[in-house]
Scaffold this motif. Structure first.
Motif, PDB file in Angstrom:
ATOM      1  N   GLU A 181      -2.644   1.154  -3.308  1.00 56.15           N
ATOM      2  CA  GLU A 181      -2.604   2.060  -2.161  1.00 56.15           C
ATOM      3  C   GLU A 181      -3.912   2.070  -1.379  1.00 56.15           C
ATOM      4  O   GLU A 181      -3.958   2.524  -0.227  1.00 56.15           O
ATOM      5  CB  GLU A 181      -2.279   3.477  -2.629  1.00 56.15           C
ATOM      6  CG  GLU A 181      -3.279   4.055  -3.608  1.00 56.15           C
ATOM      7  CD  GLU A 181      -2.893   5.462  -4.058  1.00 56.15           C
ATOM      8  OE1 GLU A 181      -2.391   6.218  -3.202  1.00 56.15           O
ATOM      9  OE2 GLU A 181      -3.072   5.780  -5.246  1.00 56.15           O
ATOM     10  N   THR A 229      14.457   3.923  -5.954  1.00 57.97           N
ATOM     11  CA  THR A 229      13.780   4.451  -4.758  1.00 57.97           C
ATOM     12  C   THR A 229      14.782   4.830  -3.678  1.00 57.97           C
ATOM     13  O   THR A 229      14.645   5.870  -3.008  1.00 57.97           O
ATOM     14  CB  THR A 229      12.800   3.396  -4.214  1.00 57.97           C
ATOM     15  OG1 THR A 229      11.891   3.003  -5.250  1.00 57.97           O
ATOM     16  CG2 THR A 229      11.991   3.949  -3.051  1.00 57.97           C
ATOM     17  N   TYR A 253       0.873  -3.566  -6.260  1.00 56.68           N
ATOM     18  CA  TYR A 253       0.785  -2.292  -5.530  1.00 56.68           C
ATOM     19  C   TYR A 253      -0.649  -1.796  -5.606  1.00 56.68           C
ATOM     20  O   TYR A 253      -1.230  -1.680  -6.691  1.00 56.68           O
ATOM     21  CB  TYR A 253       1.736  -1.263  -6.139  1.00 56.68           C
ATOM     22  CG  TYR A 253       1.476   0.154  -5.659  1.00 56.68           C
ATOM     23  CD1 TYR A 253       1.685   0.498  -4.325  1.00 56.68           C
ATOM     24  CD2 TYR A 253       1.016   1.130  -6.535  1.00 56.68           C
ATOM     25  CE1 TYR A 253       1.441   1.788  -3.878  1.00 56.68           C
ATOM     26  CE2 TYR A 253       0.780   2.426  -6.099  1.00 56.68           C
ATOM     27  CZ  TYR A 253       0.989   2.745  -4.770  1.00 56.68           C
ATOM     28  OH  TYR A 253       0.745   4.018  -4.324  1.00 56.68           O
ATOM     29  N   LYS A 267      15.606   8.417  -2.056  1.00 53.67           N
ATOM     30  CA  LYS A 267      15.493   8.596  -0.607  1.00 53.67           C
ATOM     31  C   LYS A 267      16.756   9.246  -0.036  1.00 53.67           C
ATOM     32  O   LYS A 267      16.685  10.043   0.905  1.00 53.67           O
ATOM     33  CB  LYS A 267      15.271   7.223   0.040  1.00 53.67           C
ATOM     34  CG  LYS A 267      15.084   7.249   1.556  1.00 53.67           C
ATOM     35  CD  LYS A 267      14.864   5.833   2.073  1.00 53.67           C
ATOM     36  CE  LYS A 267      14.641   5.831   3.585  1.00 53.67           C
ATOM     37  NZ  LYS A 267      13.366   6.474   3.957  1.00 53.67           N
ATOM     38  N   ASP A 324       0.822  -1.216   0.000  1.00 47.56           N
ATOM     39  CA  ASP A 324       0.000   0.000   0.000  1.00 47.56           C
ATOM     40  C   ASP A 324       0.854   1.262   0.000  1.00 47.56           C
ATOM     41  O   ASP A 324       0.341   2.370   0.091  1.00 47.56           O
ATOM     42  CB  ASP A 324      -0.950   0.012   1.205  1.00 47.56           C
ATOM     43  CG  ASP A 324      -0.220  -0.150   2.532  1.00 47.56           C
ATOM     44  OD1 ASP A 324       1.017  -0.003   2.548  1.00 47.56           O
ATOM     45  OD2 ASP A 324      -0.877  -0.448   3.546  1.00 47.56           O
ATOM     46  N   SER A 325       2.190   1.080  -0.098  1.00 51.26           N
ATOM     47  CA  SER A 325       3.101   2.231  -0.177  1.00 51.26           C
ATOM     48  C   SER A 325       4.115   1.983  -1.286  1.00 51.26           C
ATOM     49  O   SER A 325       4.768   0.924  -1.315  1.00 51.26           O
ATOM     50  CB  SER A 325       3.833   2.443   1.152  1.00 51.26           C
ATOM     51  OG  SER A 325       4.849   3.423   1.016  1.00 51.26           O
ATOM     52  N   ALA A 326       4.252   2.945  -2.183  1.00 51.29           N
ATOM     53  CA  ALA A 326       5.192   2.800  -3.296  1.00 51.29           C
ATOM     54  C   ALA A 326       6.630   3.035  -2.871  1.00 51.29           C
ATOM     55  O   ALA A 326       7.551   2.784  -3.641  1.00 51.29           O
ATOM     56  CB  ALA A 326       4.821   3.777  -4.411  1.00 51.29           C
ATOM     57  N   GLU A 327       6.829   3.501  -1.643  1.00 47.64           N
ATOM     58  CA  GLU A 327       8.178   3.787  -1.159  1.00 47.64           C
ATOM     59  C   GLU A 327       8.805   2.589  -0.449  1.00 47.64           C
ATOM     60  O   GLU A 327       9.951   2.672  -0.007  1.00 47.64           O
ATOM     61  CB  GLU A 327       8.146   4.994  -0.219  1.00 47.64           C
ATOM     62  CG  GLU A 327       7.698   6.276  -0.910  1.00 47.64           C
ATOM     63  CD  GLU A 327       7.650   7.458   0.039  1.00 47.64           C
ATOM     64  OE1 GLU A 327       7.942   7.252   1.243  1.00 47.64           O
ATOM     65  OE2 GLU A 327       7.326   8.570  -0.406  1.00 47.64           O
ATOM     66  N   GLN A 328       8.065   1.504  -0.322  1.00 50.08           N
ATOM     67  CA  GLN A 328       8.627   0.306   0.306  1.00 50.08           C
ATOM     68  C   GLN A 328       9.494  -0.446  -0.699  1.00 50.08           C
ATOM     69  O   GLN A 328       9.188  -0.492  -1.887  1.00 50.08           O
ATOM     70  CB  GLN A 328       7.505  -0.623   0.778  1.00 50.08           C
ATOM     71  CG  GLN A 328       6.615  -0.048   1.858  1.00 50.08           C
ATOM     72  CD  GLN A 328       5.554  -1.055   2.267  1.00 50.08           C
ATOM     73  OE1 GLN A 328       5.850  -2.218   2.505  1.00 50.08           O
ATOM     74  NE2 GLN A 328       4.312  -0.591   2.332  1.00 50.08           N
ATOM     75  N   ILE A 380      -5.681  -2.045   2.234  1.00 49.02           N
ATOM     76  CA  ILE A 380      -4.940  -2.161   3.488  1.00 49.02           C
ATOM     77  C   ILE A 380      -5.450  -3.396   4.229  1.00 49.02           C
ATOM     78  O   ILE A 380      -6.644  -3.534   4.492  1.00 49.02           O
ATOM     79  CB  ILE A 380      -5.109  -0.902   4.362  1.00 49.02           C
ATOM     80  CG1 ILE A 380      -4.609   0.337   3.593  1.00 49.02           C
ATOM     81  CG2 ILE A 380      -4.380  -1.058   5.678  1.00 49.02           C
ATOM     82  CD1 ILE A 380      -4.825   1.634   4.338  1.00 49.02           C
TER      83      ILE A 380
END
Length: 329
Positions: free
Chosen positions: A180, A288, A178, A292, A165-169, A183
């Motif tokens: 979002e 990513t 993916y 970061k 649910d997070s594209a930053e993982q 959950i």
């Protein structure tokens, strides 16, 4: 690939240079190959699914003698026995007709006929075939196939149960989705993934040195139970069994990321891409992580490479948005 020598080369279908001949498989079952040839055939069966299926079919068919109709078809397909061909060769042609290559009038050479197997031997032969099948069931390549099959089934189930649910993982290897808006509570995720866990444990019970089963079990503990210690144990075991595997290196990088060891994660993603430059998950994770860490130029280059590999998935949409944002800065 096993070497075909004049002693092992018989009549039979030749699948290609990358597969075994039927005659080689039959001689392997009969135990008439040399020790070196048998080792080559067994090594090939360990790595070739097509030849392994053919080997399995040969053993299974030996348990079921052909019906009368099947025997008639076999008679049409295969050449006559040697004694029948000799009878035809020595046959006297009709009057006034010359038969080329005829040996009519000459004495026939002695040719012993193959003994017929009495019907009461059939149950004994069937029992012997059953024993052979039992021996086959214990062979290492069969255990390897069963273990791999269970591990792959489990990972398909695990991939379908888990959504990010997070594209930053960071992304482990596999077809994880993916979404979002989806959950799932952790307890519900654990409950859904129990069948996959049981299959992975069974796969390792059959063959404890299966690197994929250890890798997938590491992913289970990382994503489902969030047990970094157990995940690390299984990832390291997988890496020991299959050093240099790109997907395992990527997953070790994901684990390092979760442990906040970003430099180690960067090294693992880079090592994975050295082994397989088209590995999408490693490209995504590397881009990513660069972003970061504020390394925007490197991130932009890697995002572009990722979109050359994957341009249609939901992850590609994330990559496209990130690339657009970087170019707008």
């Amino acid at each position: 690939m096993s070497t075909v020598t004049p002693e092992t080369k018989r009549e039979g279908r030749d699948f290609s240079e990358s597969h075994l001949r039927e005659a080689q498989i039959l001689r392997f079952l009969e135990g008439t190959l040399s020790e070196n040839e048998a080792e080559n055939v067994q090594a090939h069966l360990d790595s070739c699914r097509e030849c392994f299926d053919l080997f399995s079919t040969a053993v299974k068919l030996s348990l079921n003698p052909p019906t009368a109709e099947e025997a008639s078809e076999f008679e049409k397909l295969y050449r006559p026995a040697p004694e029948r061909r000799l009878e035809k060769l020595f046959a006297v042609p009709p009057a006034g007709r010359v038969q080329p290559n005829s040996l009519a009038g000459l004495p026939k050479p002695f040719l012993p006929k193959a003994p017929k197997i009495p019907s009461y031997w059939r149950p004994i032969l069937a029992a012997a075939a059953a024993v052979l099948l039992g021996i086959f069931a214990g062979m290492p390549q069969y255990d390897k196939w069963r273990s791999n099959n269970l591990a792959e089934q489990a990972f398909v189930e695990l991939s379908s149960d888990i959504h990010f649910d997070s594209a930053e993982q960071p992304r482990p290897a596999g077809s994880f989705k993916y979404d979002e808006f989806k959950i799932v509570r952790n307890q519900e995720r654990v409950s859904q993934s129990q069948p996959a866990l049981q299959k992975l444990q069974s796969a390792l019970a059959i063959k404890n040195d299966n690197p994929r089963a250890h890798q997938y079990l590491g992913t289970y503990y990382l994503l489902v139970e969030q047990d970094l210690q157990k995940a690390e144990e299984h990832y390291n075991r997988a890496n020991t069994l299959a050093p240099g595997d790109a997907s395992i290196l990527n997953d070790l990088g994901v684990l390092a990321w979760h442990k906040l060891q970003y430099d180690d994660a960067l090294d693992k993603f880079s090592a994975a891409l050295q082994q397989s430059p088209q590995f999408a998950e490693a490209q995504y994770n590397l881009a990513t992580l660069y972003q970061k860490q504020g390394k925007l130029t490197q991130a932009e280059n890697v995002w572009q490479k990722y979109l050359e590999i994957d341009s249609t998935s939901t992850w590609a949409s994330v990559a496209r948005d990130q690339l657009t944002a970087l170019r707008g800065q």
